[in-house]
Design an enzyme around this catalytic site. Structure first.
Site, PDB file in Angstrom:
ATOM      1  N   HIS A 287      -7.968  -5.662   7.389  1.00  0.00           N
ATOM      2  CA  HIS A 287      -8.026  -4.630   8.546  1.00  0.00           C
ATOM      3  C   HIS A 287      -8.101  -5.300   9.659  1.00  0.00           C
ATOM      4  CE1 HIS A 287      -6.865  -0.215   9.116  1.00  0.00           C
ATOM      5  NE2 HIS A 287      -7.403  -0.550  10.254  1.00  0.00           N
TER       6      HIS A 287
ATOM      7  N   HIS B  59       0.956  -1.029  -0.078  1.00  0.00           N
ATOM      8  CA  HIS B  59      -0.024   0.239   0.015  1.00  0.00           C
ATOM      9  C   HIS B  59       0.770   1.204   0.002  1.00  0.00           C
ATOM     10  CE1 HIS B  59      -3.924   1.978   1.539  1.00  0.00           C
ATOM     11  NE2 HIS B  59      -3.265   2.893   0.882  1.00  0.00           N
TER      12      HIS B  59
ATOM     13  N   GLU C  92      -2.551  -1.689  -3.324  1.00  0.00           N
ATOM     14  CA  GLU C  92      -3.592  -0.797  -2.821  1.00  0.00           C
ATOM     15  C   GLU C  92      -3.183   0.654  -2.752  1.00  0.00           C
ATOM     16  OE1 GLU C  92      -5.015  -3.949   0.878  1.00  0.00           O
ATOM     17  OE2 GLU C  92      -4.101  -2.232   1.553  1.00  0.00           O
TER      18      GLU C  92
END
Length: 237
Positions: free
Chosen positions: A190, A43, A70
């Protein structure tokens, strides 16, 4: 089968803290796959405080499983993804100063923007996923953008699970069912951990992939990276 994609942002954070190349991000990515990991997630953020944009390029020949990038689809991020061409791009609406992702997309408000970005990625044969809160209208909105998958934002599940409120998983399972009915695959991520992953997996229909970084790397400090990856694989199977 639910695939385990390991987010290696924390490895990059540790490397960057000393300004050298220890730990070696590319070697860790290779080792994770050799240990059984079924994907690598990164990410990159605009300030490059952990994953650097060059890392995304350098990892491309190293990742022989699934490569998931991401991020918030700002122009620089879009250009990166179109150049690297990962297996999957996961669109996350995080602010530049966010410590970590903290909300899913408003897929109705941002429908036109998401549709435009997704169509460009799909023209380049890149699978698309939208980071989404477990709300039925947001899942329905995601389907109108042309996204291949959603990634359920699981922070609330993890928080409530720790408190013993396991019924919260029903919201996630209902959204997964809606996504499947609308022709989208389901990912999740998450705050998933060794403590909650088995329960989550057992309650989410047709869960295709989980992306786990912070907990997995933290657990590996005590238990070892190879051991932890195989512990996740065991729970996911």
């Amino acid at each position: 089968m639910t695939k385990l994609s390991v987010n290696i942002n924390k490895i990059a954070t540790l490397r960057n803290s000393r300004g050298g190349n220890t730990p070696d991000l590319l070697k860790v990515a290779k080792d994770i796959q050799d240990f059984g990991g079924e994907g690598i997630t990164i990410h990159p953020r605009p300030d490059e405080r952990h994953i650097k944009y060059q890392d995304a390029h350098d990892l491309k020949p190293i990742v022989y499983t699934e490569y998931n990038i991401e991020g918030n689809p700002i122009p620089k991020f879009i250009d990166l993804v179109l150049t690297v061409k990962p297996t999957q791009v996961t669109l996350v609406p995080d602010a530049e100063d966010a410590i970590t992702s903290n909300a899913g997309w408003d897929t109705k408000k941002h429908k036109d923007f998401l549709s435009e970005v997704i169509s460009e990625f799909k023209r380049n044969n890149i699978r698309t996923s939208i980071f989404a809160d477990p709300l039925s209208d947001m899942i329905e909105g995601a389907a109108t953008t042309g996204a291949d998958r959603i990634e359920l934002y699981t922070e609330e599940f993890a928080s409530q699970y720790t408190k013993g409120n396991k019924d919260v998983v029903t919201r996630y399972s209902n959204c997964a069912k809606i996504a499947n009915e609308l022709g989208m695959g389901v990912n999740a991520g998450h705050d998933l951990s060794l403590d909650n992953i088995k329960f989550f997996k057992e309650n989410i229909p047709e869960l295709l992939e989980v992306s786990i970084g912070h907990a997995l790397i933290s657990e590996s400090i005590y238990l070892g990276l190879e051991n932890v990856i195989n512990m996740y694989l065991h729970r996911l199977k």
